[in-house]
Design a protein around this motif. Structure first.
Motif: not given
Length: 389
Positions: A173-184
């Motif tokens: 499992t990964a939290s996704g970090g602070p940029f989860r869902g961000w685009t390039k």
């Protein structure tokens, strides 16, 4: 249980300081025999005065006199330098070496500890990323335990206790970090201050940046392959933003076991140090009412290319994971110094891999040589970016 003698390599870092919190919780269970630090002499001195180890090692030789003078009134042996770090793990009474050093610098002391018959509590994932096959062969040869400290690998390890059934698959499992869902596009101009704001975990700078780029998860995929003797298609990554389910094992009958708990690194540290027993502690407990919803999603391998690079390197084998790890350490350091962009780190990794030819059947010296060569190549690539700007 008799007191376990523990050597903590990297005692002033995030994992090291939390390991000492665990030692305070169980002062009658552990004897701290060795403490080491790279540069934080002041904290190392404070720790040494509290725990009175046999040996302390300050890697930065310029700080040796400071530490030596501060501990002159004690019986503690003060050593300095990289070779002293490697030699310190040979201390006869050590039962477990907790390797909490950041980066590939943790490789040589791990090898020395294994060959001296010490069990390893491994927080330094780079040891297995760089040379997993070599390390696990040594573990079998010297009949020692490799006890994972990473929360995800500890979770898998705990799920397997008492299970004779073969693993069909694991889910890290990964939290996704602070940029989860961000685009390039959104990531084009993010800086280190944003990347260092992890939503769930309190960690050191390097691992926090790796988490933001999903490189940390890539390194964990490589580590899991060697720890649990898995094929690549048996290792999957799922994003779980709440960071309560730390990882999952799926068995061949389709049933699944997950290990859960609050995002607190003291828990996997404690389990590694007390294994195979569990001890009651005073740490905060999980309450389902605080987490009424769990969610899961696939990682974005296109935006966060580092995770895909890790899978590719593992598939190619040879020196690829070693090269990838070394280039990443250089790239992260450059990002923290504002010398390369967040997305630019992935480009440094890709180009370094292209510059260095893949080879197989490597010795420890070969891995160390490729690590060094990769760092030079990656740094040259970063310097070229700097000159362009």
């Amino acid at each position: 249980m008799e007191k376990k003698n523990i050597a903590i390599l990297g005692s002033t870092g995030s994992i090291g300081t939390q390991a000492l919190d665990v030692a305070r919780e169980f002062y009658d269970k552990f004897e701290i025999s060795v403490l080491t630090a790279s540069n934080n002499a002041d904290l190392l001195i404070k720790q040494a005065l509290e725990f009175n180890p046999k040996i302390v090692v300050i890697i930065n030789e310029a700080l040796y006199s400071n530490v030596k003078e501060a501990l002159a009134h004690t019986t503690i042996e003060v050593m300095s330098g990289v070779e002293a770090l490697v030699d310190a793990v040979e201390l006869e009474e050590i039962d477990v070496v907790l390797n909490a050093i950041v980066g590939s610098a943790g490789l040589r002391p791990t090898v020395r500890a294994i060959t001296c018959g010490k069990d390893i509590a491994l927080a330094n994932k780079e040891t297995l990323v760089v040379s997993g096959e070599l390390i696990m062969n040594l573990v079998k040869e010297h009949n020692v335990k490799m006890l994972p400290v990473d929360s995800e690998h500890s979770a898998i390890f705990q799920c397997l206790v008492g299970e004779p059934s073969p693993i069909e698959k694991i889910y890290l499992t990964a939290s996704g970090g602070p940029f989860r869902g961000w685009t390039k596009d959104q990531l084009q101009h993010v800086g280190k201050a944003q990347a260092l704001k992890h939503p769930n975990w309190s960690m050191g700078a390097k691992i926090t940046i790796d988490s933001a780029s999903l490189m940390n998860k890539g390194l964990e995929v490589i580590e899991a392959k060697w720890l649990f003797d898995l094929e690549i298609n048996q290792i999957d990554v799922i994003v779980h933003p709440q960071s309560i389910i730390h990882s999952i094992v799926q068995f061949e009958d389709g049933s699944m076991k997950a290990q859960m708990g609050l995002p607190d690194m003291k828990l996997p540290i404690q389990y590694a140090l007390t294994y195979p027993e569990r001890y009651k502690n005073t740490f905060k407990r999980f309450d389902f009412i605080d987490y009424t919803n769990f969610s899961f999603e696939k990682p974005d391998l296109t935006t966060f290319r580092n995770l895909q690079l890790a899978y590719d390197a593992l598939a190619e084998g040879g020196n690829r994971c070693c090269v990838l790890n070394a280039a990443n350490e250089v790239a992260v350091a450059a990002f923290l110094e504002d010398k390369v962009s967040f997305l630019g780190m992935s480009s440094i990794l890709e180009e370094t891999l292209c510059h260095i030819k893949n080879t197989n059947n490597l010795s420890l010296d070969d891995y160390i040589a490729y690590d060094s060569e990769s760092r030079i190549v990656a740094q040259d690539l970063i310097n070229k970016i700097k000159h362009k700007n």
